[in-house]
Design an enzyme around this catalytic site. Structure first.
Site, PDB file in Angstrom:
ATOM      1  CB  SER A 139      -0.881  -0.030   1.207  1.00  0.00           C
ATOM      2  OG  SER A 139      -1.824   1.210   1.262  1.00  0.00           O
ATOM      3  CE1 TYR A 153      -0.145   5.423  -5.122  1.00  0.00           C
ATOM      4  CE2 TYR A 153       0.088   6.951  -3.024  1.00  0.00           C
ATOM      5  CZ  TYR A 153       0.333   5.652  -3.999  1.00  0.00           C
ATOM      6  OH  TYR A 153       1.724   4.926  -3.691  1.00  0.00           O
ATOM      7  CE  LYS A 157      -0.660   2.431  -3.538  1.00  0.00           C
ATOM      8  NZ  LYS A 157      -0.030   1.027  -3.921  1.00  0.00           N
TER       9      LYS A 157
END
Length: 263
Positions: A139, A153, A157
């Protein structure tokens, strides 16, 4: 000697992980989109040693394409046998403020960073059943705290933490460990491409911490996977975010001059 599949293995963290795996004698299959970069990675990893080169297999595939990843895993299995471990490191980042980023760029990051990991895990788990195995999901520190300019993003993640937790619960009885790590900024080609696009407010928030060397991050990832650790954090700040979540995030908001959240 086990067979480890590494996605995103042509550069950055994935390449550094592959190098360490080869150093200790494992067989490594690398998956990435660019065939030329994969070939160059294989040459770099082989260090001109025939025996070492014989433990490297490369398969071009886009992790966002589930069928392509499954075919890649089948080819890797045919070459080196059952895949005993997966390091899901493939990922992309395209910083932009939410209203300034087109939907296609947002969706692309979700597709690679989240769906790409699930595709990779789905490709290797059937072969691990009954034999045991390890899954390491890469991650990011951005999976622990919201960062301006990183909405896609961060979303991708953050979601990996939930995926890892669910998989861990499902796979425990099969002897398959599932780990997740949250690296900080790391000195990779991706970071070089990312920095010019990073909004000033994001740089002010996360740019004060010196980026880590890929080898240091890779060693911590493999050490955590070997021990079967559920989560691997890097440094005190990310450890606090990992353990205390929103409470720690409120503290960092205060450090930046904001007000603590109340709900």
């Amino acid at each position: 000697m086990r067979h480890v599949l590494v996605t995103g293995g042509s550069s950055g963290i994935g390449l550094a992980v592959a190098d360490l795996l080869l150093e200790r004698g494992d067989r490594v299959s690398l998956v990435a989109r660019d065939a030329e970069r994969l070939a160059e990675a294989a040459r770099t990893l082989s260090r001109g040693e025939e025996a070492r080169a014989g433990r490297i297999f490369i398969v071009p595939a886009d992790v966002a394409d589930g069928e392509a990843v499954s075919r890649a895993a089948e080819k890797a299995t045919s070459r080196f046998g059952v895949i005993g471990a997966l390091v899901a490191s493939a990922g992309i980042v395209e910083p932009a403020r939410f209203l300034e980023q087109d939907a296609a760029a947002f969706d692309r990051q979700i597709s690679v960073n989240l769906t790409g990991v699930s595709n990779s895990v789905r490709a290797v788990l059937p072969g691990m059943r009954g034999k045991g195995g390890s899954v390491m999901i890469v991650s990011s520190g951005a999976g622990l705290i919201g960062i301006p300019g990183y909405s896609a993003y961060c979303a991708s993640k953050f979601a990996l933490r939930g995926l890892a937790a669910a998989l861990r619960a499902e796979m425990a009885s099969a002897g398959i460990s599932v780990s997740i790590c949250f690296p900080p900024d790391t000195l990779t080609p991706q970071l070089e491409r990312e920095l010019p696009l990073r909004p000033p407010e994001a740089q002010a928030m996360i740019g004060r911490v010196r980026p880590q060397e890929t080898a240091i991050v890779a060693r911590a990832i493999l050490a955590g996977m070997d021990r079967g650790r559920r989560e691997i954090h890097f440094g005190l700040a990310l450890r606090l975010l990992g353990y205390f979540g929103p409470f720690a995030a409120s503290y960092f908001d205060l450090r930046r001059g904001g007000r603590p959240r109340t709900g």
